[in-house]
Scaffold this active site. Structure first.
Site, PDB file in Angstrom:
ATOM      1  CG  HIS A   4      -1.577   4.661   3.276  1.00  0.00           C
ATOM      2  ND1 HIS A   4      -1.650   4.749   4.642  1.00  0.00           N
ATOM      3  CD2 HIS A   4      -2.206   3.512   2.946  1.00  0.00           C
ATOM      4  CE1 HIS A   4      -2.306   3.699   5.123  1.00  0.00           C
ATOM      5  NE2 HIS A   4      -2.646   2.936   4.113  1.00  0.00           N
ATOM      6  CB  SER A  11      -0.913   0.003   1.225  1.00  0.00           C
ATOM      7  OG  SER A  11      -1.906   0.996   1.115  1.00  0.00           O
ATOM      8  CB  CYS A  26      -7.419  -1.673  10.147  1.00  0.00           C
ATOM      9  SG  CYS A  26      -6.967  -0.621   8.766  1.00  0.00           S
TER      10      CYS A  26
END
Length: 383
Positions: A208, A206, A330
């Protein structure tokens, strides 16, 4: 000497594992492509052809940086989508191979919830044992493997405590099972440690997490592996993910990846020095227990502040413009740390953990200020 960031002197950011600030060159790349390449890469006219050429160049750059072929790169909206595409894509494509999946209880929610959904459909999910150091028990893995095992999904680096798995050793073990596919969630590894995909079939990342933009990431899919798409609609960047290619995000992701891998060893050595300083200072504070160990990457330092709830400590530090996290961004709020509980820590440790995550932008001054303010907060909150 590693160039430091321009930053507000009062803010100390220690939550790089949740997300990283975007590199200015990445923003520039996104802006230039958005403004300068208005064509759809799927269009046949000149504007479309120009956009397609730029997209192909971005794909080649990512492929070269991972040492794979361009056909093995799939751009996604991030690692959660990449993890779902890898797991569900394999299961749907190879539904006749078997109904057995092996993973760990330390995976990201995008993996755990995915395999739980498959369990409801009749798949058998086994969670491989971990040592007290948080590392996959390779002997137990060997015992779990069978000819019915269609998929093994194990992260490269744990996002909460920082355990780094021997994914290439696992891949070598799986080479004796040619019908078993090996997926690795590399979200917390890319841009921090060297990555070799020699014995890995699928690898998620990912943008970011390595100073790129949110909403962009990818899946490396080896050429001998097929996937059933999750998004249908015809060929786009690949056959495995339909939709108009997000050209600016693709180019900026390639830029972020290249920048993050530049001087990687030098950055790692610097982070190791900063991490060692942090751990040595924390070891001198009564009531602080360091959960990260020598099996962890230096970028993540997980601690338990005994007797003080993680959310309480987080907000106390936030008032001082110091930003850390509890568990992972998350994770569901509240409760003990599943990671620490899984490796045998009791509630006095697992119920009070916080994560400090650093990067090559973190300074010694940041660490010293954090430690001093942590001491102040402990003194204030305990009495």
């Amino acid at each position: 000497m590693i160039k430091k960031r321009e930053r507000c002197e009062v803010m100390i950011y220690l939550d790089y594992s949740a997300t990283t600030p975007v590199h200015s060159e990445v923003v520039d790349a996104f802006s230039k492509v958005s403004l300068g390449y208005i064509g759809n890469p799927n269009s046949l006219h000149k504007l479309g052809v120009d956009a397609r050429k730029l997209m192909d160049a971005a794909v080649r750059q990512v492929a070269d940086l991972f040492d794979v072929s361009s056909q093995e790169v799939i751009f996604t909206s991030g690692a959660s989508e990449a993890n779902n595409l890898a797991i569900l894509g394999v299961i749907r494509k190879y539904c006749n191979r078997g109904r057995h999946i092996i993973t760990t209880k330390l995976e990201h929610s995008s993996v755990l919830e995915c395999v739980c959904s498959l369990e409801k459909l009749g798949y058998i999910i086994d969670y491989v044992n971990l040592t007290e150091d948080g590392i996959v028990d390779l002997e137990h893995l060997k015992l779990l493997l069978s000819r019915d095992t269609v998929l093994v999904s194990i992260h490269h680096v744990n996002s909460e405590v920082g355990f780094c798995q021997s994914v290439n050793e696992i891949g070598k073990i799986l080479s004796d099972y040619p019908t078993t596919i090996f997926h690795v969630d590399g979200t917390q590894a890319v841009g921090k440690i060297p990555v070799s995909l020699n014995h890995i079939d699928l690898y998620s990342f990912s943008s970011h997490k390595f100073f790129g933009l949110k909403g962009s990431g990818g899946l490396i899919k080896k050429s001998n592996i097929e996937l059933e798409p999750m998004i249908y609609g015809g060929k786009s960047q690949t056959n495995y993910r339909s939709g108009t290619p997000a050209l600016a995000l693709m180019v900026s992701t390639a830029k972020a990846l290249r920048l993050s891998l530049t001087d990687l060893n030098k950055k790692y050595d610097y982070v190791k020095q900063i991490s060692d300083l942090l751990k040595s200072e924390l070891a001198n504070i009564d009531g602080v227990f360091i959960n990260s160990n020598e099996k962890c990457i230096p970028h993540i330092v997980n601690i338990s502040v005994l007797g003080i709830k993680p959310e309480t400590m987080l907000h106390a530090l936030e008032e001082k413009e110091i930003y850390i996290s509890t568990k992972t961004a998350c994770s569901k709020a509240g409760g003990d740390s599943l990671t620490l509980t899984t490796i045998g820590k009791d509630s006095s440790i697992s119920g009070y953990s916080i994560r400090i995550s650093i990067s090559h932008l973190t300074t010694k001054e940041d660490i010293n200020s954090f430690v001093e303010n942590l001491k102040i907060c402990i003194q204030k909150l305990k009495f």
